[in-house]
Design an enzyme around this catalytic site. Structure first.
Site, PDB file in Angstrom:
ATOM      1  CB  ILE A   1      34.111 -13.293 -43.757  1.00 32.86           C
ATOM      2  CG1 ILE A   1      34.083 -14.174 -44.791  1.00 32.86           C
ATOM      3  CG2 ILE A   1      32.456 -13.367 -43.058  1.00 32.86           C
ATOM      4  CD1 ILE A   1      33.935 -15.705 -44.540  1.00 32.86           C
TER       5      ILE A   1
ATOM      6  CB  ILE B   1      42.628 -20.174 -37.070  1.00 32.54           C
ATOM      7  CG1 ILE B   1      42.556 -21.029 -35.929  1.00 32.54           C
ATOM      8  CG2 ILE B   1      42.823 -18.827 -36.840  1.00 32.54           C
ATOM      9  CD1 ILE B   1      43.602 -21.336 -35.059  1.00 32.54           C
TER      10      ILE B   1
ATOM     11  CG  ASP C   1      43.454 -27.174 -43.614  1.00 29.90           C
ATOM     12  OD1 ASP C   1      42.910 -26.883 -42.481  1.00 29.90           O
ATOM     13  OD2 ASP C   1      43.152 -27.117 -44.428  1.00 29.90           O
TER      14      ASP C   1
ATOM     15  CD  GLN D   1      39.180 -27.621 -43.632  1.00 28.05           C
ATOM     16  OE1 GLN D   1      38.038 -27.574 -43.937  1.00 28.05           O
ATOM     17  NE2 GLN D   1      40.005 -26.409 -43.858  1.00 28.05           N
TER      18      GLN D   1
ATOM     19  CE1 TYR E   1      37.678 -23.236 -40.205  1.00 30.72           C
ATOM     20  CE2 TYR E   1      36.308 -24.630 -41.739  1.00 30.72           C
ATOM     21  CZ  TYR E   1      36.704 -23.450 -41.119  1.00 30.72           C
ATOM     22  OH  TYR E   1      36.021 -22.199 -41.821  1.00 30.72           O
TER      23      TYR E   1
ATOM     24  N   PRO F   1      29.095 -20.507 -44.597  1.00 31.47           N
ATOM     25  CG  PRO F   1      30.199 -18.638 -44.170  1.00 31.47           C
ATOM     26  CD  PRO F   1      29.893 -19.811 -43.516  1.00 31.47           C
TER      27      PRO F   1
ATOM     28  CE1 TYR G   1      37.309 -24.191 -49.535  1.00 28.59           C
ATOM     29  CE2 TYR G   1      35.425 -25.314 -50.027  1.00 28.59           C
ATOM     30  CZ  TYR G   1      36.442 -25.232 -49.622  1.00 28.59           C
ATOM     31  OH  TYR G   1      36.841 -26.519 -48.813  1.00 28.59           O
ATOM     32  CB  ILE G   2      34.178 -16.476 -48.596  1.00 31.65           C
ATOM     33  CG1 ILE G   2      32.665 -17.128 -48.007  1.00 31.65           C
ATOM     34  CG2 ILE G   2      34.023 -14.806 -48.774  1.00 31.65           C
ATOM     35  CD1 ILE G   2      31.659 -16.994 -49.029  1.00 31.65           C
TER      36      ILE G   2
HETATM   37  P1  NDP Z   1      40.820 -14.462 -42.201  1.00 32.58           P
HETATM   38  O1  NDP Z   1      41.708 -15.417 -41.853  1.00 32.58           O
HETATM   39  O2  NDP Z   1      40.719 -13.409 -43.326  1.00 32.58           O
HETATM   40  O3  NDP Z   1      40.520 -13.563 -40.944  1.00 32.58           O
HETATM   41  C1  NDP Z   1      40.277 -13.940 -39.530  1.00 32.58           C
HETATM   42  C2  NDP Z   1      40.154 -13.090 -38.414  1.00 32.58           C
HETATM   43  O4  NDP Z   1      40.012 -13.716 -37.178  1.00 32.58           O
HETATM   44  C3  NDP Z   1      41.258 -11.977 -38.299  1.00 32.58           C
HETATM   45  O5  NDP Z   1      40.693 -10.839 -37.950  1.00 32.58           O
HETATM   46  C4  NDP Z   1      42.216 -12.713 -37.329  1.00 32.58           C
HETATM   47  O6  NDP Z   1      42.820 -11.714 -36.390  1.00 32.58           O
HETATM   48  C5  NDP Z   1      40.906 -13.040 -36.524  1.00 32.58           C
HETATM   49  N1  NDP Z   1      41.252 -14.117 -35.268  1.00 32.58           N
HETATM   50  C6  NDP Z   1      42.080 -15.386 -35.684  1.00 32.58           C
HETATM   51  N2  NDP Z   1      42.190 -15.884 -34.588  1.00 32.58           N
HETATM   52  C7  NDP Z   1      41.977 -15.103 -33.550  1.00 32.58           C
HETATM   53  C8  NDP Z   1      41.763 -15.058 -32.151  1.00 32.58           C
HETATM   54  N3  NDP Z   1      42.448 -16.062 -31.269  1.00 32.58           N
HETATM   55  N4  NDP Z   1      41.495 -14.142 -31.272  1.00 32.58           N
HETATM   56  C9  NDP Z   1      40.615 -13.046 -32.173  1.00 32.58           C
HETATM   57  N5  NDP Z   1      40.790 -12.955 -33.314  1.00 32.58           N
HETATM   58  C10 NDP Z   1      41.379 -13.936 -34.239  1.00 32.58           C
HETATM   59  O7  NDP Z   1      39.391 -15.394 -42.104  1.00 32.58           O
HETATM   60  P2  NDP Z   1      38.117 -15.275 -43.035  1.00 32.58           P
HETATM   61  O8  NDP Z   1      37.237 -13.878 -42.852  1.00 32.58           O
HETATM   62  O9  NDP Z   1      38.400 -16.225 -44.302  1.00 32.58           O
HETATM   63  O10 NDP Z   1      37.034 -16.289 -41.986  1.00 32.58           O
HETATM   64  C11 NDP Z   1      36.218 -15.773 -40.998  1.00 32.58           C
HETATM   65  C12 NDP Z   1      35.240 -16.768 -40.541  1.00 32.58           C
HETATM   66  O11 NDP Z   1      34.579 -17.318 -41.620  1.00 32.58           O
HETATM   67  C13 NDP Z   1      36.046 -17.772 -40.049  1.00 32.58           C
HETATM   68  O12 NDP Z   1      35.497 -18.288 -38.869  1.00 32.58           O
HETATM   69  C14 NDP Z   1      35.906 -18.782 -41.088  1.00 32.58           C
HETATM   70  O13 NDP Z   1      36.466 -20.045 -40.383  1.00 32.58           O
HETATM   71  C15 NDP Z   1      34.869 -18.630 -41.569  1.00 32.58           C
HETATM   72  N6  NDP Z   1      34.595 -19.475 -42.909  1.00 32.58           N
HETATM   73  C16 NDP Z   1      35.488 -18.822 -43.893  1.00 32.58           C
HETATM   74  C17 NDP Z   1      35.406 -19.409 -45.214  1.00 32.58           C
HETATM   75  C18 NDP Z   1      36.056 -18.745 -46.520  1.00 32.58           C
HETATM   76  O14 NDP Z   1      36.042 -19.282 -47.377  1.00 32.58           O
HETATM   77  N7  NDP Z   1      36.835 -17.704 -46.163  1.00 32.58           N
HETATM   78  C19 NDP Z   1      34.299 -20.400 -45.459  1.00 32.58           C
HETATM   79  C20 NDP Z   1      33.533 -20.613 -44.425  1.00 32.58           C
HETATM   80  C21 NDP Z   1      33.784 -20.285 -43.167  1.00 32.58           C
HETATM   81  P3  NDP Z   1      44.335 -11.337 -36.785  1.00 32.58           P
HETATM   82  O15 NDP Z   1      44.239 -10.376 -38.231  1.00 32.58           O
HETATM   83  O16 NDP Z   1      44.924 -10.512 -35.837  1.00 32.58           O
HETATM   84  O17 NDP Z   1      44.945 -12.597 -37.323  1.00 32.58           O
END
Ligand code: NDP
Length: 240
Positions: free
Chosen positions: A14, A85, A88, A144, A147, A177, A179-180
């Site tokens: 996202i 992150i 779970d 969760q 979370y 959001p 589920y994406i």
């Molecule tokens: P991804 O796992 O695809 O990407 C996560 C991103 O966060 C990566 O760039 C990762 O970096 C970075 N990241 C993780 N931990 C850290 C940290 N400690 N410091 C800096 N950067 C960090 O996640 P999504 O795109 O799926 O999710 C994005 C957001 O949307 C999150 O907050 C998630 O909780 C929320 N969300 C997602 C949903 C979904 O269905 N996907 C639904 C609802 C909410 P690196 O690549 O280096 O690990």
């Protein structure tokens, strides 16, 4: 446009879609990430957007990271707290580390990054803080507690900060959001995912671009009257 936007966790999923959409809307964009250098390198090669590596849950690391971004791009006008992150487990099996890792990355990060940019936004009388919460922070989800607590915390943080900063032209909003289709959701076992999709009235996963479009709107001047709100983008799965 020329405004500076920072997207945490912007190298994948996202966050990457948000960063690309803001870039297309002519913001100067910086993204952050934590561990996956390969994904960050690919993202920067594809988009030309600089990626900064630091842990958003660590205040001192954020302070140094934000200072570097400001020195290279200028003061931050738009902050998108997206990094997140999952770890779970049912609560009766959850380890203290699974709890604290999720709070560290999904909630402490929102304090850290917002704290470091909000004073400048107040001084310049403009700012946008947009945090990515989750449907599971609104309705709770089995496995969760960590979370759901962090994501509900993001919504409470948003409501409080919005009231503190409204008079200074700084709006603060959350997006929840459903589920994406990203790596995070692809980690869910396929049978479980099929059951989830079946319960979504639109009968599909969302696309990262559909969250990005909401962020671009909330960052814009046109969204200046929206603050303290949580915008739900979930295919009708949970209607608040
Ligand atoms: P991804 O796992 O695809 O990407 C996560 C991103 O966060 C990566 O760039 C990762 O970096 C970075 N990241 C993780 N931990 C850290 C940290 N400690 N410091 C800096 N950067 C960090 O996640 P999504 O795109 O799926 O999710 C994005 C957001 O949307 C999150 O907050 C998630 O909780 C929320 N969300 C997602 C949903 C979904 O269905 N996907 C639904 C609802 C909410 P690196 O690549 O280096 O690990």
């Amino acid at each position: 446009m020329g405004r500076v936007a920072v997207v945490t966790g912007g190298t994948r999923g996202i966050g990457a879609a948000i960063a690309e959409a803001l870039h297309k809307a002519e913001y100067k964009v910086a993204v952050t990430y934590h561990g996956d250098d390969e994904a960050a390198k690919k993202f920067t090669e594809k988009t030309g957007i600089a990626a900064y590596k630091f842990d958003v849950g660590d205040y001192d690391a954020c302070e140094a990271g934000v200072a570097k971004i400001v020195s290279e791009l200028g003061p931050v006008d738009v902050l998108v707290n997206n990094a997140g992150i999952t770890r779970d487990a049912l609560l009766h099996k959850m380890t203290p580390k699974q709890w604290s890792d999720v709070i560290h990355t999904n909630l402490n990060s929102v304090f850290n990054m917002s704290r470091l940019v909000v004073e400048g936004m107040r001084e310049r009388c403009f700012g946008r803080i947009i945090s990515i919460s989750s449907i599971n922070g609104q309705k709770g989800q089995v496995g969760q507690t960590n979370y759901s607590a962090a994501k509900a915390g993001v919504i409470g943080f948003t409501k409080a900060l919005a009231q503190e900063t409204a008079s200074k032209g700084v709006t603060v909003n959350a997006i929840a959001p459903g589920y994406i289709d990203t790596d995070m959701v692809r980690a869910v076992p396929p049978q479980v995912l099929a059951q989830i999709v079946d319960k979504i009235p639109l009968k599909r996963l969302g696309k990262p671009e559909e969250i990005a479009a909401m962020v671009v709107f909330l960052a814009s001047n046109q969204a200046g009257f929206a603050t303290g709100a949580t915008f739900t983008v979930n295919g009708g799965q949970y209607i608040t």
